[in-house]
Motif scaffolding. Structure first.
Motif, PDB file in Angstrom:
ATOM      1  N   HIS A   1      10.830  41.086 -17.834  1.00 20.46           N
ATOM      2  CA  HIS A   1      11.410  41.078 -16.486  1.00 20.46           C
ATOM      3  C   HIS A   1      11.153  39.713 -15.843  1.00 20.46           C
ATOM      4  CE1 HIS A   1      12.319  42.249 -12.378  1.00 20.46           C
ATOM      5  NE2 HIS A   1      12.845  43.357 -12.870  1.00 20.46           N
TER       6      HIS A   1
ATOM      7  N   CYS B   1      19.722  45.667  -7.664  1.00 17.70           N
ATOM      8  CA  CYS B   1      18.366  45.387  -8.132  1.00 17.70           C
ATOM      9  C   CYS B   1      17.572  44.783  -6.978  1.00 17.70           C
ATOM     10  CB  CYS B   1      18.409  44.410  -9.316  1.00 17.70           C
ATOM     11  SG  CYS B   1      16.766  43.853  -9.812  1.00 17.70           S
TER      12      CYS B   1
ATOM     13  N   HIS C   1      16.993  41.023  -6.872  1.00 22.67           N
ATOM     14  CA  HIS C   1      18.094  40.048  -7.059  1.00 22.67           C
ATOM     15  C   HIS C   1      18.065  38.848  -6.102  1.00 22.67           C
ATOM     16  CE1 HIS C   1      20.747  41.993  -3.935  1.00 22.67           C
ATOM     17  NE2 HIS C   1      21.197  40.760  -3.851  1.00 22.67           N
TER      18      HIS C   1
ATOM     19  N   CYS D   1      15.725  36.465  -7.866  1.00 24.42           N
ATOM     20  CA  CYS D   1      15.764  36.354  -9.328  1.00 24.42           C
ATOM     21  C   CYS D   1      16.491  35.093  -9.779  1.00 24.42           C
ATOM     22  CB  CYS D   1      16.451  37.598  -9.907  1.00 24.42           C
ATOM     23  SG  CYS D   1      16.529  37.557 -11.707  1.00 24.42           S
TER      24      CYS D   1
ATOM     25  N   ILE E   1      17.896  34.476 -12.557  1.00 23.14           N
ATOM     26  CA  ILE E   1      19.032  34.682 -13.478  1.00 23.14           C
ATOM     27  C   ILE E   1      19.987  35.779 -12.977  1.00 23.14           C
ATOM     28  CG2 ILE E   1      17.775  33.878 -15.531  1.00 23.14           C
ATOM     29  CD1 ILE E   1      17.493  36.922 -16.268  1.00 23.14           C
TER      30      ILE E   1
ATOM     31  N   CYS F   1      24.056  42.371 -10.367  1.00 20.38           N
ATOM     32  CA  CYS F   1      22.677  42.607  -9.936  1.00 20.38           C
ATOM     33  C   CYS F   1      22.585  43.028  -8.465  1.00 20.38           C
ATOM     34  CB  CYS F   1      21.846  41.350 -10.167  1.00 20.38           C
ATOM     35  SG  CYS F   1      21.737  40.910 -11.903  1.00 20.38           S
TER      36      CYS F   1
ATOM     37  N   CYS G   1      15.669  45.824 -15.797  1.00 19.46           N
ATOM     38  CA  CYS G   1      16.506  44.629 -15.678  1.00 19.46           C
ATOM     39  C   CYS G   1      17.823  44.878 -16.416  1.00 19.46           C
ATOM     40  CB  CYS G   1      15.782  43.408 -16.245  1.00 19.46           C
ATOM     41  SG  CYS G   1      16.821  41.934 -16.232  1.00 19.46           S
ATOM     42  N   LEU G   2      18.917  44.658 -15.727  1.00 20.20           N
ATOM     43  CA  LEU G   2      20.239  44.936 -16.318  1.00 20.20           C
ATOM     44  C   LEU G   2      20.579  43.987 -17.457  1.00 20.20           C
ATOM     45  CD1 LEU G   2      21.962  45.396 -12.862  1.00 20.20           C
ATOM     46  CD2 LEU G   2      21.640  47.225 -14.542  1.00 20.20           C
ATOM     47  N   LEU G   3      20.009  42.785 -17.414  1.00 20.88           N
ATOM     48  CA  LEU G   3      20.374  41.786 -18.431  1.00 20.88           C
ATOM     49  C   LEU G   3      19.410  41.761 -19.607  1.00 20.88           C
ATOM     50  CD1 LEU G   3      21.397  38.720 -16.212  1.00 20.88           C
ATOM     51  CD2 LEU G   3      22.755  40.667 -16.952  1.00 20.88           C
TER      52      LEU G   3
HETATM   53 FE1  SF4 Z   1      17.288  39.729 -12.213  1.00 17.57          FE
HETATM   54 FE2  SF4 Z   1      17.517  41.656 -14.030  1.00 17.57          FE
HETATM   55 FE3  SF4 Z   1      17.362  42.289 -11.454  1.00 17.57          FE
HETATM   56 FE4  SF4 Z   1      19.544  41.125 -12.405  1.00 17.57          FE
HETATM   57  S1  SF4 Z   1      18.772  43.147 -12.940  1.00 17.57           S
HETATM   58  S2  SF4 Z   1      18.436  40.565 -10.549  1.00 17.57           S
HETATM   59  S3  SF4 Z   1      18.697  39.774 -13.955  1.00 17.57           S
HETATM   60  S4  SF4 Z   1      15.796  41.334 -12.666  1.00 17.57           S
END
Ligand code: SF4
Length: 344
Positions: free
Chosen positions: A263, A301, A304, A307, A309, A315, A335-337
């Protein structure tokens, strides 16, 4: 999640069921304002946390101040009433258990506070404070209790004669040893240590951490170790859970977390730890902005806005649960990615 296996490779049935299961555990505090102190909002300090603590493990719980880790620990020991969700201890639902049902629970589950001096009566000898739990639970006569207090003082690295002293006669590190003795006198099965070394000088922190780790092994304790610093938790924990704004955002075993943090928040926390050997220094991940208000958490998220990335349109829209990290065993991240079906 994988099944814990003993050193001999044999699965132990007793150890396969978690000692603690938190299901959708939530704590909401009302926020009041104005002359009439009407409710003007609410803080979701802990927001739907699912977490297991396995028998005999030391689980580190880490996050910045205000992330909800202390609130979670206090709900677990039933010092705070959860707003919703469930707490199972040894498969019993203790979420809303009353005083009579909690009698055994109060023996089995103990807490070590950050600053023991605030919970020690300055006018009482520490032997009296340590034996309080024995008196409340009607264990032993006076001589037996004195004997057990002496044994416990020696176990935490103090002397039997220290039972006659008052809290102000001890150093900070010694007072925390008294706090540990008081928590362990009833031989609990689970100890919640809430920032147990953050009020101590750096020079004595390592001694108290070593003591906690030794006692955990010697007494076969299950330990929830709460801290704001990943460097402190590394030494003590078998697994680590990272919290952000009331949620667990990463959970795995210690080695995986410190070698392959997934993460982006965990990566930022780890990159802030100074490394003694400059060759091992991690690339510093600088987070933008401050931790958002838990009264008004961001959409999608929660991480976001900070974040490095984050992807617009994803996000800030989708709220990721804890999901399996590909190619890792027993490793989850929200984390979605980096976790779940869309992980890259
Ligand atoms: Fe960052 Fe992952 Fe949250 Fe997207 S889902 S904002 S990449 S922590």
């Amino acid at each position: 999640m994988s099944t814990p296996v003993t050193g001999s490779g044999t699965i132990t049935a007793e150890r396969t069921t978690p000692l603690v299961e938190l299901r959708k555990l939530t704590k909401v505090f009302p926020v009041r304002g104005g002359v009439l102190q009407r409710q003007v909002g609410e803080v979701r300090a802990v927001d739907g946390v699912d977490l297991e603590i396995r028998r005999g493990e030391a689980l580190g719980l880490v996050g910045e101040s205000g992330c909800g880790k202390t609130t979670l620990g206090r709900m677990l020991v039933r010092l705070l009433e959860p707003t919703s969700g469930t707490i199972l201890f040894d498969e019993d639902d203790v979420t809303h258990a009353g005083p009579r049902d909690l009698r055994q629970f109060r023996q089995d589950v103990q807490i070590i506070f950050q600053d023991p001096s605030t919970s020690l009566d300055p006018r009482a000898q520490v032997g009296h404070a340590i034996s309080e739990g024995l008196r409340i639970h009607g264990i032993g006569d006076r001589a037996e209790r004195r004997e057990r207090v002496g044994d416990m003082l020696e176990l935490v690295g103090l002397k039997r004669a220290h039972a006659e002293r008052y809290p102000h006669e001890f150093s900070g590190g010694q007072r925390q040893r008294v706090g540990i003795a008081r928590a362990l006198i009833l031989r609990p099965r689970l100890v919640v240590a809430d920032e147990p070394v953050s009020a101590l000088d750096v020079s004595v922190q390592a001694q108290v951490l070593n003591l906690l780790k030794d006692l955990q092994t010697e007494l076969d304790l299950t330990l929830l170790f709460i801290a704001h610093n990943l460097a402190v938790v590394e030494h003590v924990s078998d697994r680590v859970a990272v919290m952000y704004l009331g949620r667990v955002v990463e959970l795995t075993d210690r080695d995986t977390l410190y070698r392959h943090p997934t993460h982006p928040y965990t990566q930022a926390l780890l990159s802030a730890i100074p490394m003694p050997d400059p060759r091992n220094r991690r690339k510093r991940v600088l987070l933008q902005g401050e931790i958002p208000s838990p009264m008004d958490p961001p959409s999608g998220c929660r991480f976001h806005p900070r974040c490095p990335i984050a992807e617009e349109g994803l996000c800030d829209v989708e709220d990721p649960p804890l999901m399996d990290v590909p190619r890792d065993v027993d490793h989850e991240a929200a984390c979605l990615l980096r976790a779940g079906p869309r992980a890259r």
